[in-house]
Scaffold this motif. Structure first.
Motif, short mmCIF file in Angstrom:
data_model
loop_
_atom_site.label_atom_id
_atom_site.label_comp_id
_atom_site.label_asym_id
_atom_site.label_seq_id
_atom_site.Cartn_x
_atom_site.Cartn_y
_atom_site.Cartn_z
N ASN A 220 0.83 -1.21 0.00
CA ASN A 220 0.00 0.00 0.00
C ASN A 220 0.87 1.26 0.00
O ASN A 220 0.61 2.21 -0.75
N CYS A 221 1.90 1.27 0.84
CA CYS A 221 2.76 2.45 0.92
C CYS A 221 3.58 2.61 -0.35
O CYS A 221 3.83 3.75 -0.80
N ARG A 222 3.98 1.53 -0.97
CA ARG A 222 4.72 1.61 -2.24
C ARG A 222 3.88 2.32 -3.30
O ARG A 222 4.37 3.20 -4.03
N GLY A 230 7.12 9.25 -7.06
CA GLY A 230 7.74 8.58 -8.20
C GLY A 230 8.44 7.28 -7.85
O GLY A 230 8.52 6.87 -6.68
N THR A 231 8.97 6.65 -8.88
CA THR A 231 9.55 5.32 -8.76
C THR A 231 10.74 5.28 -7.81
O THR A 231 10.88 4.36 -7.00
N MET A 234 9.67 5.14 -4.22
CA MET A 234 9.08 3.84 -3.91
C MET A 234 10.17 2.79 -3.68
O MET A 234 10.12 2.02 -2.71
N VAL A 235 11.16 2.79 -4.56
CA VAL A 235 12.24 1.81 -4.47
C VAL A 235 13.09 2.05 -3.22
O VAL A 235 13.46 1.11 -2.51
N ALA A 236 13.38 3.33 -2.93
CA ALA A 236 14.21 3.65 -1.76
C ALA A 236 13.50 3.25 -0.47
O ALA A 236 14.12 2.69 0.44
N PHE A 237 12.21 3.55 -0.37
CA PHE A 237 11.43 3.15 0.81
C PHE A 237 11.51 1.64 1.01
O PHE A 237 11.74 1.16 2.13
#
Length: 297
Positions: A220-222, A230-231, A234-237
């Motif tokens: 959900n957070c992604r 942005g992407t 999302m990837v860093a999280f």
């Protein structure tokens, strides 16, 4: 629709918490899609002023769980003891599905001037939630996320994109979890966090809390971060979360991404977005879904 809560009754309720106080004013706070959130300014007996928040659950939440206010109040009390940063709950009135709680001075979803630190804090606090011991803190009253997902998926034919996701979910799920059940926030994203001076100081809106696979919260957070930042964000999280929660098996993340993507598809048009923003969100949602569908083949 909300159960009626007259000012006189609210004033008496406040005075049970702060004797000889007086309610000065009220105003509606932004957000609170599924609940009405009202700020209260109160003059205390010694002349000082303070603020509180009245949170009242809407009809949809009450239909889903008639005891939702009592359950959320109990959860907040336990989370406070478990040292999760949440507004302190003061009291609950199940008859009006209302909770009186602490007013936290902060900005919703406010990123710090250092995006990397913002994403790390989001991941770290989600990990703290997922490490709360369900048995130790008596959280077994929370519903199972898998059942909630099954009950909220649309039963009637929808858009072609909805049908595409639903067919895949029916084909592959429900998947046996590779992770022990964890405490889930249920709607973890920057908008349900409060920030001050670059620090995450409170996590709010716990009405969707459940127990289940932590990947449901991660997915959900992604999606929310993909929409908002942005992407790369999302990837860093996700990288930060995985580095903290190395014990979590990520095999079924694409499944939970499809679960997270299905409800918003038909709702985006009701969010009153400007055309450009809506177009961008739809484009990113499609990218999110396409990737998850490929991973679940």
């Amino acid at each position: 629709m909300y159960p009626p809560l007259k000012r006189e009754r609210l004033e008496r309720w406040i005075q049970q918490i702060h004797p000889n106080s007086r309610l000065l004013r009220t105003w509606r706070l932004r957000g609170g899609v599924s609940a009405r959130v009202i700020a209260l300014e109160i003059r205390l007996a010694d002349g000082r002023t303070t603020k509180m928040v009245l949170r009242q659950h809407g009809e949809a939440d009450r239909n889903r769980n008639p005891q939702i206010a009592a359950d959320e109040y109990q959860l907040l009390r336990l989370l406070r003891e478990a040292e999760i940063p949440i507004p302190s709950p003061f009291d609950v009135d199940p008859s009006t599905s209302s909770i009186l709680m602490e007013f936290v001075e902060g900005e919703s979803g406010k990123a710090s001037t250092h995006p990397a630190d913002f994403l790390w804090q989001l991941a770290n606090h989600l990990a703290r939630i997922h490490r709360v011991d369900i048995a130790k803190w008596g959280l077994s009253f929370l519903p199972a996320q898998e059942k909630r997902v099954a009950n909220t998926q649309p039963k009637e034919a929808g858009t072609s994109e909805e049908e595409r996701i639903r067919r895949r979910l029916e084909k592959i799920g429900p998947l046996p979890s590779r992770n022990p059940p964890r405490l889930l926030h249920g709607d973890y994203w920057p908008g349900n966090t409060l920030w001050k001076d670059g620090r995450l100081i409170a996590i709010i809106d716990w009405e969707d809390a459940a127990q289940g696979d932590p990947l449901a919260d991660v997915a959900n957070c992604r999606l929310e971060l993909l929409w908002a930042l942005g992407t790369d964000a999302m990837v860093a999280f996700t990288h930060h979360y995985r580095s903290i929660m190395a014990e979590i098996d990520f095999t079924h993340l694409p499944y939970w991404e499809l679960c997270a993507a299905l409800p918003p598809i038909s709702k985006i048009s009701t969010w009153k977005l400007d055309p450009a923003t809506e177009q961008t969100m739809r484009k990113r949602l499609k990218q999110f879904v396409d990737r998850a569908l490929i991973k679940t083949i």
